[in-house]
Design a protein around this motif. Structure first.
Motif, PDB file in Angstrom:
ATOM      1  N   ASN A  99      11.512  50.377  66.341  1.00 15.33           N
ATOM      2  CA  ASN A  99      12.044  49.487  65.305  1.00 15.33           C
ATOM      3  C   ASN A  99      13.061  48.483  65.849  1.00 15.33           C
ATOM      4  O   ASN A  99      14.170  48.359  65.337  1.00 15.33           O
ATOM      5  CB  ASN A  99      12.662  50.286  64.159  1.00 15.33           C
ATOM      6  CG  ASN A  99      11.631  51.061  63.382  1.00 15.33           C
ATOM      7  OD1 ASN A  99      10.454  50.729  63.401  1.00 15.33           O
ATOM      8  ND2 ASN A  99      12.060  52.102  62.701  1.00 15.33           N
ATOM      9  N   GLU A 166      12.346  56.930  61.110  1.00 17.52           N
ATOM     10  CA  GLU A 166      12.220  55.472  61.121  1.00 17.52           C
ATOM     11  C   GLU A 166      13.561  54.780  60.912  1.00 17.52           C
ATOM     12  O   GLU A 166      13.815  53.738  61.500  1.00 17.52           O
ATOM     13  CB  GLU A 166      11.233  55.017  60.040  1.00 17.52           C
ATOM     14  CG  GLU A 166       9.809  55.479  60.284  1.00 17.52           C
ATOM     15  CD  GLU A 166       9.174  54.881  61.529  1.00 17.52           C
ATOM     16  OE1 GLU A 166       9.465  53.710  61.855  1.00 17.52           O
ATOM     17  OE2 GLU A 166       8.404  55.594  62.193  1.00 17.52           O
ATOM     18  N   ASP A 167      14.430  55.369  60.083  1.00 16.50           N
ATOM     19  CA  ASP A 167      15.662  54.676  59.711  1.00 16.50           C
ATOM     20  C   ASP A 167      16.939  55.485  59.919  1.00 16.50           C
ATOM     21  O   ASP A 167      18.001  55.089  59.476  1.00 16.50           O
ATOM     22  CB  ASP A 167      15.576  54.230  58.256  1.00 16.50           C
ATOM     23  CG  ASP A 167      15.338  55.389  57.293  1.00 16.50           C
ATOM     24  OD1 ASP A 167      15.151  56.524  57.760  1.00 16.50           O
ATOM     25  OD2 ASP A 167      15.347  55.150  56.084  1.00 16.50           O
ATOM     26  N   LYS A 168      16.849  56.635  60.616  1.00 14.44           N
ATOM     27  CA  LYS A 168      18.031  57.490  60.727  1.00 14.44           C
ATOM     28  C   LYS A 168      17.909  58.445  61.910  1.00 14.44           C
ATOM     29  O   LYS A 168      16.818  58.853  62.276  1.00 14.44           O
ATOM     30  CB  LYS A 168      18.179  58.306  59.436  1.00 14.44           C
ATOM     31  CG  LYS A 168      19.434  59.110  59.322  1.00 14.44           C
ATOM     32  CD  LYS A 168      19.513  59.748  57.943  1.00 14.44           C
ATOM     33  CE  LYS A 168      20.883  60.306  57.722  1.00 14.44           C
ATOM     34  NZ  LYS A 168      21.089  60.735  56.347  1.00 14.44           N
ATOM     35  N   ASP A 183      22.672  55.851  60.447  1.00 16.53           N
ATOM     36  CA  ASP A 183      21.536  55.031  60.014  1.00 16.53           C
ATOM     37  C   ASP A 183      21.172  54.040  61.100  1.00 16.53           C
ATOM     38  O   ASP A 183      22.013  53.619  61.896  1.00 16.53           O
ATOM     39  CB  ASP A 183      21.877  54.283  58.724  1.00 16.53           C
ATOM     40  CG  ASP A 183      22.024  55.217  57.541  1.00 16.53           C
ATOM     41  OD1 ASP A 183      21.332  56.255  57.514  1.00 16.53           O
ATOM     42  OD2 ASP A 183      22.839  54.915  56.650  1.00 16.53           O
ATOM     43  N   ALA A 185      20.214  50.921  60.611  1.00 12.57           N
ATOM     44  CA  ALA A 185      20.140  49.644  59.883  1.00 12.57           C
ATOM     45  C   ALA A 185      20.394  48.472  60.795  1.00 12.57           C
ATOM     46  O   ALA A 185      20.967  48.543  61.814  1.00 12.57           O
ATOM     47  CB  ALA A 185      21.151  49.639  58.740  1.00 12.57           C
TER      48      ALA A 185
END
Length: 185
Positions: A99, A166-168, A183, A185
């Motif tokens: 990501n 995916e996000d953490k 996170d 982000a």
């Protein structure tokens, strides 16, 4: 995809079975789950006590049975003879894109917060073991996640592992306690 990251089994079949039970409980909702083991797989090493349930050949059987979803990195206590009982490769450190950032996987005896990954840039993540104590440290915007130890946790810390979603990123004890998280982000 979800990646479970653990390290320093040191031949503890009992604790590896506990770890795989945790992973198995997550599989129904995450069929694309992978496991990365960050070294010191079979041997306890000359400075460490024998871990609970020390049974390196049982560890080899468990890992050989799981070879379709594991990646194993070589640690400082791993040797050529370990490859003779493993039906999977034991590889060196590696990185992958995740990501928009690079995630590095290493044992930790050469790359860690005190000896940073030279190619890492702010936003990247380095997962490592070796020190047997779970922690998250930020070095110039790079997150260094010590996943602790499966077989021989130090200083009263619990057996632990990390999960990369995916996000953490979540650092957890075998009892399910969240030790740290952040996170992506």
């Amino acid at each position: 995809m979800r990646i479970f990251i653990a390290s320093d089994i040191h031949g503890s079949a009992v604790n590896l079975e506990k770890f795989f039970s945790i992973v198995d409980s997550e599989l129904p909702g995450h069929p694309d789950t992978k496991v990365v083991l960050l070294g010191d797989t079979y041997n306890h090493g000359p400075r460490n006590p024998l871990p609970e349930g020390y049974a390196p050949m049982r560890v080899a059987k468990l890992l050989n049975d799981a070879m379709s979803f594991i990646t194993v990195i070589k640690g400082n206590c791993d040797s050529e003879v370990d490859e003779m009982i493993s039906n999977f490769p034991i590889i060196g450190d590696f990185g992958m894109e995740w990501n928009g950032r690079t995630v590095y996987f290493t044992h930790g005896h050469k790359v860690n917060p005190d000896n940073p990954q030279p190619r890492a840039k702010a936003g990247d993540i380095v997962f490592y073991g070796h020190f047997h104590k779970p922690s998250v440290k930020d070095v110039n915007g790079v997150k260094y996640v010590c996943v602790g130890s499966v077989g021989i946790p130090f200083d009263g810390t619990p057996s632990s592992y990390a999960v990369l979603d995916e996000d953490k990123v979540t650092l957890k004890s075998f009892a399910g306690e969240v030790l740290d998280s952040f996170d992506l982000a």
